[in-house]
Structures are given as structure tokens and as C-alpha cells.
Design a protein around this motif. Structure first.
Motif, mmCIF file in Angstrom:
data_model
loop_
_atom_site.group_PDB
_atom_site.id
_atom_site.type_symbol
_atom_site.label_atom_id
_atom_site.label_comp_id
_atom_site.label_asym_id
_atom_site.label_seq_id
_atom_site.Cartn_x
_atom_site.Cartn_y
_atom_site.Cartn_z
ATOM 1 N N ASP A 1 7.453 10.343 0.380
ATOM 2 C CA ASP A 1 8.596 9.517 0.753
ATOM 3 C C ASP A 1 8.118 8.488 1.776
ATOM 4 O OD1 ASP A 1 10.941 8.356 1.528
ATOM 5 O OD2 ASP A 1 11.897 10.187 2.244
ATOM 6 N N GLY A 2 8.004 7.229 1.361
ATOM 7 C CA GLY A 2 7.551 6.170 2.253
ATOM 8 C C GLY A 2 8.667 5.325 2.814
ATOM 9 N N THR A 3 9.909 5.793 2.663
ATOM 10 C CA THR A 3 11.045 5.007 3.153
ATOM 11 C C THR A 3 10.963 4.807 4.654
ATOM 12 O OG1 THR A 3 12.391 5.991 1.393
ATOM 13 C CG2 THR A 3 13.559 4.809 3.154
ATOM 14 N N MET B 1 0.830 -1.198 0.000
ATOM 15 C CA MET B 1 0.000 0.000 0.000
ATOM 16 C C MET B 1 0.868 1.253 0.000
ATOM 17 S SD MET B 1 -2.893 -1.077 2.808
ATOM 18 C CE MET B 1 -3.859 -2.579 2.661
ATOM 19 N N ILE B 2 1.929 1.236 0.781
ATOM 20 C CA ILE B 2 2.835 2.382 0.838
ATOM 21 C C ILE B 2 3.504 2.600 -0.518
ATOM 22 C CG2 ILE B 2 5.016 3.206 1.825
ATOM 23 C CD1 ILE B 2 4.108 1.925 4.480
ATOM 24 N N ASP B 3 3.920 1.529 -1.168
ATOM 25 C CA ASP B 3 4.515 1.658 -2.500
ATOM 26 C C ASP B 3 3.530 2.308 -3.469
ATOM 27 O OD1 ASP B 3 6.826 0.465 -1.592
ATOM 28 O OD2 ASP B 3 6.374 -1.509 -2.433
ATOM 29 N N GLU B 4 2.257 1.908 -3.394
ATOM 30 C CA GLU B 4 1.248 2.485 -4.271
ATOM 31 C C GLU B 4 1.001 3.950 -3.923
ATOM 32 O OE1 GLU B 4 -1.763 2.419 -7.335
ATOM 33 O OE2 GLU B 4 0.100 1.341 -6.914
ATOM 34 N N ALA B 5 0.971 4.279 -2.633
ATOM 35 C CA ALA B 5 0.794 5.674 -2.228
ATOM 36 C C ALA B 5 1.961 6.530 -2.696
ATOM 37 C CB ALA B 5 0.651 5.759 -0.705
ATOM 38 N N THR B 6 3.153 5.989 -2.616
ATOM 39 C CA THR B 6 4.338 6.710 -3.097
ATOM 40 C C THR B 6 4.227 6.983 -4.591
ATOM 41 O OG1 THR B 6 5.724 5.724 -1.383
ATOM 42 C CG2 THR B 6 6.839 6.579 -3.322
ATOM 43 N N ARG B 7 3.768 5.968 -5.350
ATOM 44 C CA ARG B 7 3.622 6.128 -6.796
ATOM 45 C C ARG B 7 2.580 7.197 -7.122
ATOM 46 N NH1 ARG B 7 0.547 4.702 -10.962
ATOM 47 N NH2 ARG B 7 -1.029 3.650 -9.686
#
Length: 280
Positions: A123-125, A112-118
Motif C-alpha cells: 500500500d503506497g497511498t 517508483m512507488i506505483d511500480e513497487a505497488t504493482r
């Protein structure tokens, strides 16, 4: 439907901006809501705050509590939705323990974080993580498993707790974390995360939280069964301090459990605001 399974806009935020719920990018049984500040900073990329629902699954209420704070500080807010009965077996608590019959809720959150970042450029690191009650169970277990992903964590009144105790197996402790999740417990990384524990001194009902595995911290079974959320958070606090973690315990006054989500979120915002001044 657009890529990523975007669903309809469900609610407007207190700032009159959209809060939109999206299907999980690869597993539509799950979803997440996003709040994006109206004028996010162009550089550096906006930070991320994740807030996790309790057993009621009201993920939109979670995101609404943090929208004004996020707007003021230029943060994207993500609220996952982990539905009840995902596996068709009537279970409602699987997400709280991060794993349910091979279903990894920590990995679902990462996707989900990867999708939000996209979608947002945030920055979801490393991100802020907050939860109350059932959400706090997820938060403190995620903290023990993935401390390197967190800027800070706020844990509000969990009913049952996992201790950073390498003498006891999951989920009472973390001795077999490597075999259970493929990641060993790393107290050195845990020490880098500011941790806020929140509970009210009026949160003393025990009928809902009888479940708790044996542990060296509860040598007398009767004491374990009588323990309430205040007792258990104090035990977690002592255990975190015992491994050198940066943990602080904050007591609310006179509130029963059901009145705690709003005040706990307010304390989390104050705590996260302090961490925003720290260079990462």
C-alpha cells in the motif's frame, strides 16, 4: 528484459533475502531498490517505507539499514537512486530540491512507488519517509510539498533547510510553492504528519554547507554563514512548531556528520514503530 526494466540482483539482505534494483518504469536514467519481507501480511496489504540516499548515492546501504526492521513489521522498503549529472551539466544536488530544470524528483518517486505497488502489492497511498544528510534535504522538502502522502517523516542532519515560511519564496520558504510546483503549501495537512528531526551535537562542521539563501530567520548574514547543521535543524524545528506541526527534535551525542547515518536510521525505526500502532 522483463517489463519495467528489471536489473540483476545486486546484493543479499542481512536476512538472506533479495534486494533487487529496478530501472524506473519510464525513465531509465533513474532506478530504485526494493526489499520485500519474506512473509508479508496477506491482509491488510503491507505498508511502505521509503529511504533516500545522501550525496554518495549508496541506495543499497540505505535499504540494508531498514531490512531487518521491515521484515519484523511486514513493510516493503524502497530506496530510489537519483544519479549524479543526470542532465549532463555536472550538477549533483538537483534531487535534494525536488526540481531540476523541469525534472520533478517528487513525481519520479511517485512513479517508483506505483511500480513497487504493482510488483509487491504494498500500500503506497501513505508511507514512511526517511533520509540523512542530502536525503534529509529531499525528505523535508517532500514533506512540505506532499504531507498528505506521509504516515511519518524522519529528517536526519540536512545541510540546508527550507522553512514552512510563507513570507519567503522557494527554496528558503514556501510562499511561491503553488507557482513552483502547482501545489500550495497546506499547513493543515502538515499538522497530520509526525515529524522526527535528528542531528548530533558533534555535527558542527560548516565547510560543506555554506549554501543557504537569505531568510527572515537569519537576519544577520554572518550568523547565517556560521550556522551549522545543529543550528539549522533547530531553526527548522521552531518553524515547524510555529505552524502547528507535530515535530520532535532528537539529539545524538558526540558524532561527526559521517558517523550519523546508522544511528539516525535506528532512531527512525524506533519512531516509525511508534506510528505503526496508530490506525490510518
Amino acid at each position: 528484459m522483463p517489463p519495467g526494466g528489471e536489473q540483476q540482483q545486486l546484493v543479499a539482505s542481512p536476512l538472506n533475502g533479495p534486494v533487487t534494483t529496478f530501472a524506473h518504469p519510464t525513465d531509465s536514467r533513474f532506478a530504485f531498490a526494493l526489499f520485500v519481507p519474506e512473509h508479508p501480511p496477506a491482509s491488510p496489504a503491507p505498508g511502505l517505507l521509503v529511504t533516500v540516499h545522501d550525496s554518495t548515492r549508496n541506495h543499497l546501504a540505505c535499504i540494508e539499514r531498514f531490512a531487518p526492521f521491515a521484515q519484523a513489521h511486514g513493510l516493503v522498503v524502497l530506496a530510489p537512486l537519483f544519479p549524479r549529472n543526470v542532465l549532463g551539466d555536472g550538477q549533483v544536488d538537483g534531487y535534494k530540491f525536488l526540481c531540476e530544470q523541469g525534472l520533478r524528483y517528487d513525481q519520479l518517486l511517485h512513479e517508483m512507488i506505483d511500480e513497487a505497488t504493482r510488483r509487491t502489492g504494498c500500500d503506497g497511498t501513505r508511507f514512511f519517509l526517511q533520509g540523512y544528510s542530502g536525503g534529509a534535504q529531499f525528505v523535508h522538502r517532500y514533506l512540505l510539498l506532499h504531507p498528505e502522502r506521509l504516515r511519518a517523516a524522519s529528517v536526519g542532519a540536512p545541510g540546508v533547510v527550507t522553512l514552512p515560511d510563507e513570507r519567503v519564496d522557494w527554496w528558503a520558504g514556501v510562499r511561491d510553492l503553488d507557482s513552483a510546483f502547482g501545489r500550495p503549501f497546506n499547513p493543515a495537512l502538515l499538522r497530520n504528519v509526525p515529524i522526527q528531526l535528528v542531528v548530533s551535537d558533534g555535527d558542527t562542521e560548516t565547510w560543506e554547507i555554506r549554501e543557504q539563501p537569505p531568510s527572515g530567520h537569519w537576519p544577520v548574514e554572518a550568523d547565517r554563514l556560521r550556522s551549522n547543521r545543529v543550528d539549522r535543524l533547530r531553526v527548522l524545528h521552531r518553524a515547524l512548531l510555529g505552524v502547528g506541526a507535530n515535530s520532535q527534535l532528537t539529539m545524538l551525542r558526540g558524532l561527526p556528520h559521517g558517523q550519523g547515518p546508522g544511528p539516525a536510521a535506528t532512531l527512525a525505526q524506533q519512531f516509525f514503530a511508534e506510528q505503526l500502532t496508530v490506525q490510518i
